[in-house]
Scaffold this active site. Structure first.
Site, mmCIF file in Angstrom:
data_model
loop_
_atom_site.group_PDB
_atom_site.id
_atom_site.type_symbol
_atom_site.label_atom_id
_atom_site.label_comp_id
_atom_site.label_asym_id
_atom_site.label_seq_id
_atom_site.Cartn_x
_atom_site.Cartn_y
_atom_site.Cartn_z
ATOM 1 N N SER A 44 8.894 -9.095 4.962
ATOM 2 C CA SER A 44 9.758 -9.171 6.147
ATOM 3 C C SER A 44 9.580 -10.698 6.682
ATOM 4 O O SER A 44 8.402 -11.266 6.632
ATOM 5 C CB SER A 44 9.385 -8.239 7.463
ATOM 6 O OG SER A 44 8.187 -8.538 7.733
ATOM 7 N N GLU A 83 0.699 -1.238 0.148
ATOM 8 C CA GLU A 83 -0.114 0.164 -0.069
ATOM 9 C C GLU A 83 0.895 1.157 0.007
ATOM 10 O O GLU A 83 0.407 2.434 -0.082
ATOM 11 C CB GLU A 83 -0.963 0.025 1.376
ATOM 12 C CG GLU A 83 -0.314 -0.046 2.497
ATOM 13 C CD GLU A 83 -0.044 -1.706 3.110
ATOM 14 O OE1 GLU A 83 -0.152 -1.781 4.308
ATOM 15 O OE2 GLU A 83 0.288 -2.267 2.103
ATOM 16 N N CYS A 121 16.580 -6.842 -0.109
ATOM 17 C CA CYS A 121 16.616 -8.143 0.606
ATOM 18 C C CYS A 121 17.879 -8.867 0.400
ATOM 19 O O CYS A 121 18.235 -9.638 1.267
ATOM 20 C CB CYS A 121 15.491 -9.092 0.402
ATOM 21 S SG CYS A 121 15.159 -9.848 -1.014
#
Length: 508
Positions: free
Chosen positions: A234, A184, A289
């Site tokens: 995450s 979002e 990441c």
């Protein structure tokens, strides 16, 4: 929920049934430009009912799409790829505006995303089955691969185009209908990709974008007509998505965080290693990441020389607005992200780390309200420090000194994450030992960020990935299809029937 006056900025939509569809929930989230700190749009946060309605539309579209020939599907993919190339500049501008990364970085992301489309164009090859003649008793056996149905992708903020394309291109090519729930924080890119799919000729309903927060995610996890979910985010949320999704009998590939190390051996070319570390560690404001988090020089002599060279280069790095062509990287995604990184830096100093380069108050040729952090380097970090144990999503990088290659391997293998790792060395035996013994999914040798190209599988180990699937590569075709094995026999003439009670074998 937004705290902004809703009439002040544009309200975005979902994309359902081939149309931009206003949200019904009356809940919205603020979309910021990290470069200015200003709210640039309001993102609708879908209700459970809206998600379920979108799934019904997608399911109806799937029933038709799965019957369309592979050749026709590939034609759509070809047109979609051409549109991505044609609209690269506009997409890159959109990525920069809502994610903060530089335009050059955004263009690189788009190119990598197109690699996934390239692989999906080759879906006919990946969908080929196997065939065996006369396995016994004039029976032929063959396998077929078929689409699953409606599948979902839940993508992160840091790659608004590359990750959604990696998650969904093959899913569309093999005949599924896709529900994308983008972050979002960065909804504009996903909505624009929707327009490109439509222009490419993808039938309405095969591609859906539902914007939302946890309510939308939980609905996706529970809806029985969604058969597979791909997630990037995450580690705690990845574990939650995997647990809840599999509990509801779905295939789940959930990709979590990483703590990626770069080992620098005494024989390494230090100038090369420093240059590689800079881009791999600080690119995209370290919000990758696969970013290198920790430099791990072997031996004090190596550490002193490496840090001396690195310190000077890190201090020269420039942070700026996404439109600043001289900036090496841009702002972090939100004020909360900035505050989190600052907390890690300050706590590590209290724990004994040495602040070698301080980027907490950078000079920026941009509005002061942007979420800017300069490049920070901390030396003498130890494995018990929080900044070493946790994934830090921002430009605070660390140096962990070790005495031997064995010590480095043991430290990395004992970490909970196993996403990416690399070694810089001129020793073949050292590289061989490293690649064989390291417990990490993506390994580099003199390669700064060991992200595979689109036709090789992408995925970490340990708590960096939940589930056995991968995001890039041929595994995506397997993940988004189901296999059937067919045994068939066509007697040449009417035969006397005889009931057999023994277990069938190939000796008949």
């Amino acid at each position: 929920m937004t705290t902004t006056t809703q009439n002040a900025v544009k309200k975005l939509t979902h994309f359902i049934g081939g149309e931009m569809t206003p949200g019904k929930s009356e809940r919205f989230g603020d979309v910021y430009s990290p470069s200015t700190g200003e709210v640039i749009a309001l993102c609708p946060l879908a209700s459970t009912e809206e998600v379920n309605e979108a799934v019904e539309v997608a399911h109806a579209a799937f029933e038709k799409w799965k019957r369309i020939s592979l050749g026709k599907r590939v034609e759509v993919l070809h047109r979609f790829r051409a549109l991505l190339v044609e609209e690269t500049n506009r997409l890159a501008e959109m990525i920069g505006l809502e994610s903060g990364k530089t335009v050059a970085d955004a263009k690189g992301e788009i190119v990598r995303g197109i690699e996934s489309v390239d692989l999906a164009i080759n879906a006919p090859h990946l969908l080929k089955g196997e065939y065996s003649v006369n396995v016994g008793g004039d029976i032929n056996s063959f396998s077929i691969k078929q689409p699953l149905g409606v599948v979902a992708a839940i993508s992160p903020f840091n790659f608004p185009v590359m990750v959604p394309l990696a998650m969904t291109s093959m899913a569309v090519a093999v005949g599924n209908a896709v529900i994308l729930k983008p972050s979002e924080k960065v909804p504009n890119s996903a909505l624009y990709i929707s327009e490109l799919w439509k222009k490419a000729g993808l039938p309405d309903g095969v591609w859906t974008v539902i914007n939302g927060d946890k309510e939308a995610v939980d609905t996706i996890l529970k809806n029985p007509k969604i058969h597979a979910i791909s997630f990037v985010g995450s580690t705690p949320i990845a574990e939650y998505v995997y647990s809840e999704g599999t509990k509801n009998n779905k295939r789940v590939a959930a990709f979590g965080g990483g703590k990626n190390h770069m080992i620098i051996m005494p024989d390494a070319d230090l100038d090369q290693a420093v240059t590689a570390f800079l881009g791999a560690a600080y690119g995209s404001a370290s919000q990758r990441c696969m970013a290198i988090s920790a430099a791990m020089p072997v031996g004090e002599k190596t550490a002193e020389a490496f840090v001396a060279k690195l310190k000077a280069r890190v201090a020269q790095l420039k942070v700026g607005a996404y439109t600043d062509e001289s900036a090496d990287f841009g702002a972090v995604i939100t004020q909360q992200s900035k505050d989190s990184v600052l907390k890690y830096i300050n706590e590590s100093i209290e724990e004994g780390a040495v602040l070698t380069v301080d980027g907490r108050n950078p000079e920026v040729n941009a509005p002061e309200k942007g979420f800017y952090l300069g490049a920070t380097l901390l030396d003498h970090v130890t494995p018990d420090m929080k900044i070493y144990r946790d994934e830090v999503f921002g430009p605070a990088r660390i140096v962990v000194r070790v005495s031997t290659l064995d010590e480095a391997i043991n430290l990395i293998n004992s970490h909970e994450f196993g996403n990416g790792v690399t070694i810089y060395t001129e020793s073949g035996p050292a590289a061989r030992k490293f690649t064989q013994e390291i417990e990490v999914g993506m390994v580099g040798v003199n390669v700064p960020i060991p992200i595979p190209v689109g036709y090789h599988n992408f995925g970490g180990l340990k708590r960096s990935k939940f589930g056995e699937a991968h995001m890039f590569g041929p595994d995506t075709a397997r993940f988004f299809t189901k296999s059937k094995t067919v045994s068939e026999r066509w007697p040449e003439a009417k035969e006397d029937s005889k009931t057999e009670f023994a277990f069938p074998s190939s000796n008949q």
